[in-house]
Design a protein around this motif. Structure first.
Motif, PDB file in Angstrom:
ATOM      1  N   LEU A 189      33.085  37.460  54.968  1.00  0.00           N
ATOM      2  CA  LEU A 189      33.265  36.005  54.986  1.00  0.00           C
ATOM      3  C   LEU A 189      32.819  35.411  56.314  1.00  0.00           C
ATOM      4  O   LEU A 189      32.098  34.404  56.350  1.00  0.00           O
ATOM      5  CB  LEU A 189      34.733  35.662  54.738  1.00  0.00           C
ATOM      6  CG  LEU A 189      35.159  35.391  53.297  1.00  0.00           C
ATOM      7  CD1 LEU A 189      36.671  35.358  53.175  1.00  0.00           C
ATOM      8  CD2 LEU A 189      34.576  34.084  52.792  1.00  0.00           C
ATOM      9  N   THR A 190      33.246  36.027  57.410  1.00  0.00           N
ATOM     10  CA  THR A 190      32.946  35.452  58.722  1.00  0.00           C
ATOM     11  C   THR A 190      31.464  35.540  59.069  1.00  0.00           C
ATOM     12  O   THR A 190      30.939  34.701  59.800  1.00  0.00           O
ATOM     13  CB  THR A 190      33.777  36.149  59.812  1.00  0.00           C
ATOM     14  OG1 THR A 190      33.537  37.563  59.756  1.00  0.00           O
ATOM     15  CG2 THR A 190      35.259  35.894  59.616  1.00  0.00           C
ATOM     16  N   SER A 191      30.769  36.562  58.560  1.00  0.00           N
ATOM     17  CA  SER A 191      29.338  36.672  58.848  1.00  0.00           C
ATOM     18  C   SER A 191      28.526  35.644  58.060  1.00  0.00           C
ATOM     19  O   SER A 191      27.508  35.144  58.544  1.00  0.00           O
ATOM     20  CB  SER A 191      28.842  38.087  58.541  1.00  0.00           C
ATOM     21  OG  SER A 191      29.029  38.392  57.168  1.00  0.00           O
ATOM     22  N   GLU A 192      28.973  35.321  56.849  1.00  0.00           N
ATOM     23  CA  GLU A 192      28.251  34.344  56.029  1.00  0.00           C
ATOM     24  C   GLU A 192      28.664  32.913  56.358  1.00  0.00           C
ATOM     25  O   GLU A 192      27.854  31.989  56.312  1.00  0.00           O
ATOM     26  CB  GLU A 192      28.510  34.628  54.546  1.00  0.00           C
ATOM     27  CG  GLU A 192      27.742  33.731  53.605  1.00  0.00           C
ATOM     28  CD  GLU A 192      26.239  33.899  53.721  1.00  0.00           C
ATOM     29  OE1 GLU A 192      25.507  32.897  53.574  1.00  0.00           O
ATOM     30  OE2 GLU A 192      25.783  35.042  53.959  1.00  0.00           O
ATOM     31  N   PHE A 193      29.940  32.719  56.710  1.00  0.00           N
ATOM     32  CA  PHE A 193      30.475  31.393  57.034  1.00  0.00           C
ATOM     33  C   PHE A 193      31.127  31.465  58.421  1.00  0.00           C
ATOM     34  O   PHE A 193      32.325  31.728  58.531  1.00  0.00           O
ATOM     35  CB  PHE A 193      31.490  30.938  55.981  1.00  0.00           C
ATOM     36  CG  PHE A 193      30.934  30.858  54.588  1.00  0.00           C
ATOM     37  CD1 PHE A 193      30.129  29.800  54.200  1.00  0.00           C
ATOM     38  CD2 PHE A 193      31.195  31.863  53.658  1.00  0.00           C
ATOM     39  CE1 PHE A 193      29.610  29.729  52.920  1.00  0.00           C
ATOM     40  CE2 PHE A 193      30.690  31.795  52.367  1.00  0.00           C
ATOM     41  CZ  PHE A 193      29.885  30.733  52.000  1.00  0.00           C
ATOM     42  N   PRO A 194      30.342  31.247  59.474  1.00  0.00           N
ATOM     43  CA  PRO A 194      30.871  31.444  60.837  1.00  0.00           C
ATOM     44  C   PRO A 194      31.941  30.449  61.262  1.00  0.00           C
ATOM     45  O   PRO A 194      32.712  30.736  62.175  1.00  0.00           O
ATOM     46  CB  PRO A 194      29.615  31.317  61.707  1.00  0.00           C
ATOM     47  CG  PRO A 194      28.637  30.541  60.887  1.00  0.00           C
ATOM     48  CD  PRO A 194      28.909  30.901  59.467  1.00  0.00           C
ATOM     49  N   HIS A 195      32.000  29.279  60.606  1.00  0.00           N
ATOM     50  CA  HIS A 195      33.033  28.287  60.969  1.00  0.00           C
ATOM     51  C   HIS A 195      34.306  28.604  60.184  1.00  0.00           C
ATOM     52  O   HIS A 195      34.627  27.955  59.189  1.00  0.00           O
ATOM     53  CB  HIS A 195      32.531  26.873  60.667  1.00  0.00           C
ATOM     54  CG  HIS A 195      31.223  26.550  61.315  1.00  0.00           C
ATOM     55  ND1 HIS A 195      31.053  26.513  62.684  1.00  0.00           N
ATOM     56  CD2 HIS A 195      30.001  26.261  60.787  1.00  0.00           C
ATOM     57  CE1 HIS A 195      29.804  26.206  62.968  1.00  0.00           C
ATOM     58  NE2 HIS A 195      29.143  26.057  61.830  1.00  0.00           N
ATOM     59  N   PHE A 196      35.049  29.593  60.649  1.00  0.00           N
ATOM     60  CA  PHE A 196      36.144  30.209  59.894  1.00  0.00           C
ATOM     61  C   PHE A 196      37.410  30.155  60.742  1.00  0.00           C
ATOM     62  O   PHE A 196      37.470  30.746  61.812  1.00  0.00           O
ATOM     63  CB  PHE A 196      35.744  31.652  59.580  1.00  0.00           C
ATOM     64  CG  PHE A 196      36.538  32.324  58.515  1.00  0.00           C
ATOM     65  CD1 PHE A 196      37.456  33.301  58.839  1.00  0.00           C
ATOM     66  CD2 PHE A 196      36.366  31.995  57.185  1.00  0.00           C
ATOM     67  CE1 PHE A 196      38.187  33.944  57.859  1.00  0.00           C
ATOM     68  CE2 PHE A 196      37.080  32.624  56.194  1.00  0.00           C
ATOM     69  CZ  PHE A 196      38.006  33.607  56.526  1.00  0.00           C
ATOM     70  N   PHE A 197      38.430  29.426  60.275  1.00  0.00           N
ATOM     71  CA  PHE A 197      39.600  29.157  61.104  1.00  0.00           C
ATOM     72  C   PHE A 197      40.901  29.404  60.330  1.00  0.00           C
ATOM     73  O   PHE A 197      40.949  29.257  59.113  1.00  0.00           O
ATOM     74  CB  PHE A 197      39.612  27.694  61.583  1.00  0.00           C
ATOM     75  CG  PHE A 197      38.332  27.228  62.199  1.00  0.00           C
ATOM     76  CD1 PHE A 197      38.101  27.395  63.549  1.00  0.00           C
ATOM     77  CD2 PHE A 197      37.339  26.622  61.435  1.00  0.00           C
ATOM     78  CE1 PHE A 197      36.908  26.961  64.126  1.00  0.00           C
ATOM     79  CE2 PHE A 197      36.156  26.186  61.992  1.00  0.00           C
ATOM     80  CZ  PHE A 197      35.943  26.362  63.345  1.00  0.00           C
ATOM     81  N   ASN A 198      41.957  29.726  61.070  1.00  0.00           N
ATOM     82  CA  ASN A 198      43.316  29.664  60.533  1.00  0.00           C
ATOM     83  C   ASN A 198      44.170  28.870  61.511  1.00  0.00           C
ATOM     84  O   ASN A 198      43.652  28.320  62.496  1.00  0.00           O
ATOM     85  CB  ASN A 198      43.878  31.063  60.270  1.00  0.00           C
ATOM     86  CG  ASN A 198      44.031  31.892  61.540  1.00  0.00           C
ATOM     87  OD1 ASN A 198      43.746  31.420  62.649  1.00  0.00           O
ATOM     88  ND2 ASN A 198      44.461  33.122  61.395  1.00  0.00           N
ATOM     89  N   LYS A 199      45.453  28.792  61.262  1.00  0.00           N
ATOM     90  CA  LYS A 199      46.308  27.938  62.099  1.00  0.00           C
ATOM     91  C   LYS A 199      46.355  28.419  63.549  1.00  0.00           C
ATOM     92  O   LYS A 199      46.457  27.608  64.470  1.00  0.00           O
ATOM     93  CB  LYS A 199      47.715  27.836  61.511  1.00  0.00           C
ATOM     94  CG  LYS A 199      48.401  29.143  61.212  1.00  0.00           C
ATOM     95  CD  LYS A 199      49.723  28.901  60.494  1.00  0.00           C
ATOM     96  CE  LYS A 199      50.330  30.214  60.015  1.00  0.00           C
ATOM     97  NZ  LYS A 199      49.514  30.826  58.939  1.00  0.00           N
ATOM     98  N   GLU A 200      46.263  29.747  63.756  1.00  0.00           N
ATOM     99  CA  GLU A 200      46.269  30.266  65.120  1.00  0.00           C
ATOM    100  C   GLU A 200      45.022  29.824  65.880  1.00  0.00           C
ATOM    101  O   GLU A 200      45.079  29.598  67.094  1.00  0.00           O
ATOM    102  CB  GLU A 200      46.363  31.795  65.101  1.00  0.00           C
ATOM    103  CG  GLU A 200      47.739  32.352  64.781  1.00  0.00           C
ATOM    104  CD  GLU A 200      48.065  32.332  63.289  1.00  0.00           C
ATOM    105  OE1 GLU A 200      49.231  32.572  62.925  1.00  0.00           O
ATOM    106  OE2 GLU A 200      47.143  32.080  62.477  1.00  0.00           O
TER     107      GLU A 200
END
Length: 548
Positions: free
Chosen positions: A416-427
């Motif tokens: 997921l992170t390699s295909e969609f680099p704008h990847f966030f959670n609450k932390e």
């Protein structure tokens, strides 16, 4: 500072001269001013002295420089200065003041500008398009009989219902909804629900830690009387605890088994209300369910405040998609599925399941492969990535992911992170110290995830569950916001078909999900109205409906 090297190669340069000046100078005068003789002329000094003694020369000289000065003053046309000492180097002299770092920053800025323009285009892609809500809007118009009965119920002071709700935050939420409805069926006042300490996470949060208690009481003031504790007249009464409530009990069953006990003892205690109340209730009680779920159960001010801040940080650069990822160790064990990260991790899950067979939720006779093809397994990160791409999610899409720490850590999320680099959670979104008041309280952290996910432009769960179901209903009630329900049963066979081209795969997956994007769906018998609020709680008329 970068030093430019002198280019020894001869350059042919041109000077710009205003046409007015050209017209005012004779050809001989222009030649005398601008052209250098190729060879020494013996009579040059004599001609030059005659030129200096000629008053016309000085008049012309003053006129030319005066006119050029006026041009420079009025229009600041520096590049039109006809007698610049180095007309070819005007632009070069300006850029020579930039050092290497500044030049590189200019390149980065140009690149970012291109990316911003591209992202603006991505925001207009079909992926962000919302489904047609067909005009459905909330409508909680209770019947006249319901409103008439309410007058007696909210005045009652003799019957009290106590409930203990268990599980995670979303499971507790469902039980609180049913507790209010059961109190209404029995004509009893509801004592603020007690949240059972979660043995897995050790969360000791109380109702008012998670939800806005004053708001809860105010919204339901005309439906059920809510009290914070038993009154002094009943505080010494030992409540009758009922442990035998069957699954999907009807209002008639509730009344016939509990009314007499309530009249006699005044206090009734119920535990474990999960799925105890029937999903198919009279219209007024279904509307009450929606009123509790979508209006009364608002998060506490502290949770709502931080949740809204995190939402705004996600929104600050455009639309975003929220994923509820179910890839924790206990999820793989309970579902009878394998994460597929490595042979060692799969073997660990199999051994854990054999050691604790009671954790397997259902269908223990099915193999992992059968479960997978039946759509009973959570999607892993690679499958979520392929699904999002097939549905048209742009690479620049901002993704918020909710859920616990996945088995395998960051490596499990790598596709997921390699295909969609704008990847966030609450932390990732929270500032230092903002999450400290909520640390070690799983219910509060889940509530933050709920808020950011609820407000997303697109939502997709990787597996079913209480949070996914609650958010599906909440987003439907808010105007049928786009909610992708993965069609796992039909799509996974295509995931396993390596002969399909990417274009053909995307076409098939998109076609399978055309009717699974959050469009209005009528509730069928046995389904929860808080997941499918149409038609009991939503109407497609044009009139505005208000809460009673």
């Amino acid at each position: 500072m970068a030093v430019s090297k002198t280019n020894k190669k001869k350059q042919q340069c041109y000077i710009a001269v205003p046409s007015q000046i050209i017209n005012s100078i004779s050809s001989s005068g222009l030649q005398s001013l601008l052209l250098s003789p190729k060879k020494k002329n013996p009579s040059f000094s004599v001609k030059f002295k005659l030129l200096l003694n000629n008053p016309r020369f000085w008049v012309l000289f003053l006129f030319v420089f005066g006119f050029v000065g006026m041009l420079k003053l009025w229009f600041n046309f520096e590049t039109l200065v006809p007698f610049a000492p180095n007309p070819c180097g005007i632009f070069q002299e300006k850029t020579s003041f930039l050092n290497d770092h500044e030049v590189s920053q200019l390149s980065i800025g140009a690149l970012n500008l291109g990316n911003e323009e591209k992202e603006e285009g991505d925001e207009k892609s079909e992926f962000w398009k919302q489904p047609d809500g067909l005009g459905y809007k909330p409508c909680l118009d209770f019947s006249s009989e319901y409103r008439k009965t309410s007058l007696d119920i909210v005045k009652g002071r003799t019957r009290y219902l106590m409930v203990v709700v268990s599980g995670g935050m979303n499971q507790q939420r469902n039980q609180i909804v049913d507790a209010v409805v059961i109190a209404r069926i029995l004509g009893a006042a509801l004592v603020v629900p007690i949240l059972q300490v979660n043995v897995i996470w050790g969360d000791e949060s109380e109702f008012s830690d998670i939800f806005d208690l004053d708001h809860f009481k105010e919204v339901l003031a005309n439906d059920v009387r809510i009290v914070s504790s038993l009154p002094s007249t009943h505080v010494m009464t030992r409540p009758v605890e009922e442990k035998r409530t069957p699954l999907h009990a009807s209002p008639e069953w509730i009344r016939s088994h509990y009314t007499r006990k309530l009249r006699r003892d005044g206090v009734l205690l119920l535990r474990s209300l999960d799925s105890r109340l029937s999903k198919d209730l009279p219209s007024d009680l279904q509307k009450l369910r929606c009123k509790v779920a979508f209006h009364a159960l608002r998060f506490s001010p502290s949770i709502l405040g931080l949740g809204n801040k995190l939402t705004e940080r996600m929104r600050s650069k455009g639309p975003y998609v929220a994923l509820h990822l179910r890839m924790e160790k206990d999820v793989w064990v309970r579902t009878g599925c394998l994460p597929g990260l490595s042979h060692e991790i799969d073997e660990m899950i199999n051994n854990e399941r054999k050691r604790r067979p009671e954790l397997l939720t259902s269908r223990s006779n099915m193999t992992y492969h059968d479960r997978k093809l039946a759509g009973l397994c959570p999607l892993n990160a690679l499958e979520v990535t392929r699904l999002l791409k097939a549905l048209g999610a742009p690479k620049s899409a901002r993704i918020y992911w909710a859920g616990g720490i996945p088995l395998g850590g960051k490596e499990a999320l790598q596709p997921l992170t390699s295909e969609f680099p704008h990847f966030f959670n609450k932390e990732d979104l929270a500032l230092p110290g903002e999450l400290e008041p909520f640390a070690k309280k799983a219910s509060l952290m889940a509530a933050l995830d709920y808020i950011v996910t609820e407000n997303s432009n697109v939502f997709m769960p990787s597996h079913g569950g209480n949070m996914g179901h609650a958010l599906q209903g909440q987003r439907a009630y808010a105007g049928h916001r786009k909610t992708i329900t993965p069609n796992k049963r039909q799509m996974l066979q295509h995931f396993l078909n390596s002969s399909l081209s990417e274009t053909e795969f995307n076409r098939i997956i998109l076609d399978l999900h055309r009717d699974s994007l959050g469009q209005p769906e009528l509730r069928k018998a046995g389904r929860d109205v808080t997941k499918y609020p149409v038609p009991e709680c939503m109407c497609n008329g044009t009139m505005n409906h208000s809460l009673t």
